[in-house]
Design a protein around this motif. Structure first.
Motif, PDB file in Angstrom:
ATOM      1  N   GLU A  28       0.884  -1.278  -0.037  1.00 47.72           N
ATOM      2  CA  GLU A  28      -0.164  -0.020   0.179  1.00 47.72           C
ATOM      3  C   GLU A  28       0.946   1.299  -0.046  1.00 47.72           C
ATOM      4  O   GLU A  28       0.355   2.188  -0.545  1.00 47.72           O
ATOM      5  CB  GLU A  28      -0.903   0.244   1.375  1.00 47.72           C
ATOM      6  CG  GLU A  28      -1.649  -1.036   1.372  1.00 47.72           C
ATOM      7  CD  GLU A  28      -3.051  -1.236   0.124  1.00 47.72           C
ATOM      8  OE1 GLU A  28      -3.033  -0.325  -0.515  1.00 47.72           O
ATOM      9  OE2 GLU A  28      -3.817  -2.106   0.045  1.00 47.72           O
ATOM     10  N   HIS A  38      -5.275   3.017   3.044  1.00 51.98           N
ATOM     11  CA  HIS A  38      -5.146   1.642   3.154  1.00 51.98           C
ATOM     12  C   HIS A  38      -3.948   1.299   3.868  1.00 51.98           C
ATOM     13  O   HIS A  38      -3.778   0.577   4.741  1.00 51.98           O
ATOM     14  CB  HIS A  38      -4.929   1.044   1.776  1.00 51.98           C
ATOM     15  CG  HIS A  38      -6.151   1.233   0.831  1.00 51.98           C
ATOM     16  ND1 HIS A  38      -6.053   0.890  -0.237  1.00 51.98           N
ATOM     17  CD2 HIS A  38      -7.525   1.569   1.135  1.00 51.98           C
ATOM     18  CE1 HIS A  38      -7.413   0.957  -1.037  1.00 51.98           C
ATOM     19  NE2 HIS A  38      -8.365   1.543  -0.112  1.00 51.98           N
ATOM     20  N   GLU A  40      -9.346  -1.314  -5.361  1.00 49.82           N
ATOM     21  CA  GLU A  40      -8.251  -1.685  -5.985  1.00 49.82           C
ATOM     22  C   GLU A  40      -8.792  -1.820  -7.447  1.00 49.82           C
ATOM     23  O   GLU A  40      -8.000  -1.629  -8.435  1.00 49.82           O
ATOM     24  CB  GLU A  40      -7.517  -2.951  -5.309  1.00 49.82           C
ATOM     25  CG  GLU A  40      -7.100  -2.725  -3.804  1.00 49.82           C
ATOM     26  CD  GLU A  40      -6.231  -1.726  -3.491  1.00 49.82           C
ATOM     27  OE1 GLU A  40      -6.056  -0.587  -4.339  1.00 49.82           O
ATOM     28  OE2 GLU A  40      -5.720  -1.580  -2.336  1.00 49.82           O
ATOM     29  N   GLU A  92      -4.502   5.123  -1.217  1.00 53.13           N
ATOM     30  CA  GLU A  92      -3.471   4.146  -0.933  1.00 53.13           C
ATOM     31  C   GLU A  92      -2.995   4.362   0.464  1.00 53.13           C
ATOM     32  O   GLU A  92      -2.601   3.439   1.224  1.00 53.13           O
ATOM     33  CB  GLU A  92      -2.353   4.096  -2.035  1.00 53.13           C
ATOM     34  CG  GLU A  92      -2.775   3.642  -3.351  1.00 53.13           C
ATOM     35  CD  GLU A  92      -3.528   2.272  -3.357  1.00 53.13           C
ATOM     36  OE1 GLU A  92      -3.867   1.561  -2.399  1.00 53.13           O
ATOM     37  OE2 GLU A  92      -3.551   1.960  -4.789  1.00 53.13           O
TER      38      GLU A  92
HETATM   39 FE   LIG Z   1      -4.584  -0.013  -1.711  1.00 56.76          FE
END
Ligand SMILES: [Fe+2]
Ligand SMILES: [Fe+2]
Length: 190
Positions: free
Chosen positions: A31, A64, A146, A61
């Motif tokens: 990530e 995440h 994603e 990201e």
């Molecule tokens: Fe991701």
């Protein structure tokens, strides 16, 4: 979603499940690298008009990354060293030189990484449903995001040159099919 030319090896899921704590560390790095990849793409002249879309991916990201770090902390797993992925290195080694070719190839590589992540997170969500429902929910919650990143990267490449993107996608799907068969025992998602 993409039509892969080679399915994941049957050994992939058991290998990942047998070393989950180390794979979670790799996932955190994945990530982190996904966030920096989105920002790195902003260096290309052809993408200067797309910084907002790329920043949006980088922010997701990074979120995440934070979520995986929280999971690591909760489970008492230290955030340690990353292992390079032979599959990702193999894809990136094939980038063409020269601005236009390079940006399209780079976007396609990012799209394939997002696409394979999406596929693998779905498999993990299913496989962990009984033994680790919390982790299963976590993986299921990432699938859509994603998948959207996969589609965005491919659309950005096609916006620059649709014919070249389609041609190079053929090449990269063959390369993925070759690389995905190469066995390794590293505790990594890709
Ligand atoms: Fe991701
Ligand atoms: Fe992503």
């Amino acid at each position: 979603m993409l039509l892969w030319r080679q399915p994941l090896p049957d050994s992939w899921l058991p290998k990942v499940l047998s070393q989950l704590p180390a794979v979670l560390v790799d996932h955190a790095h994945l990530e982190r690298k996904a966030a920096t990849s989105a920002l790195n793409l902003e260096k290309y002249r052809d993408l200067h008009g797309k910084v907002d879309a790329l920043n949006a991916i980088a922010i997701e990201e990074l979120q995440h990354f934070q979520l995986v770090l929280a999971l690591l902390r909760q489970r008492g797993i230290p955030f340690t060293q990353a292992h390079p992925s032979p599959w990702i290195s193999g894809l990136m080694r094939a980038l063409r030189q020269g601005t236009r070719g390079q940006v399209i190839d780079h976007l396609i590589c990012c799209a394939l990484i997002e696409g394979r992540s999406c596929e693998k997170f779905q498999l993990l969500g299913r496989a962990l449903a009984e033994c680790d429902p919390e982790l299963a929910r976590f993986y299921n919650s990432l699938v859509e995001s994603e998948g959207n990143h996969y589609a965005t990267y491919l659309l950005l490449a096609r916006d620059i040159d649709a014919d070249d993107t389609d041609r190079r996608l053929e090449f990269y799907l063959d390369l993925d099919a070759e690389l995905i068969r190469q066995p390794h025992d590293l505790p990594i998602l890709h």
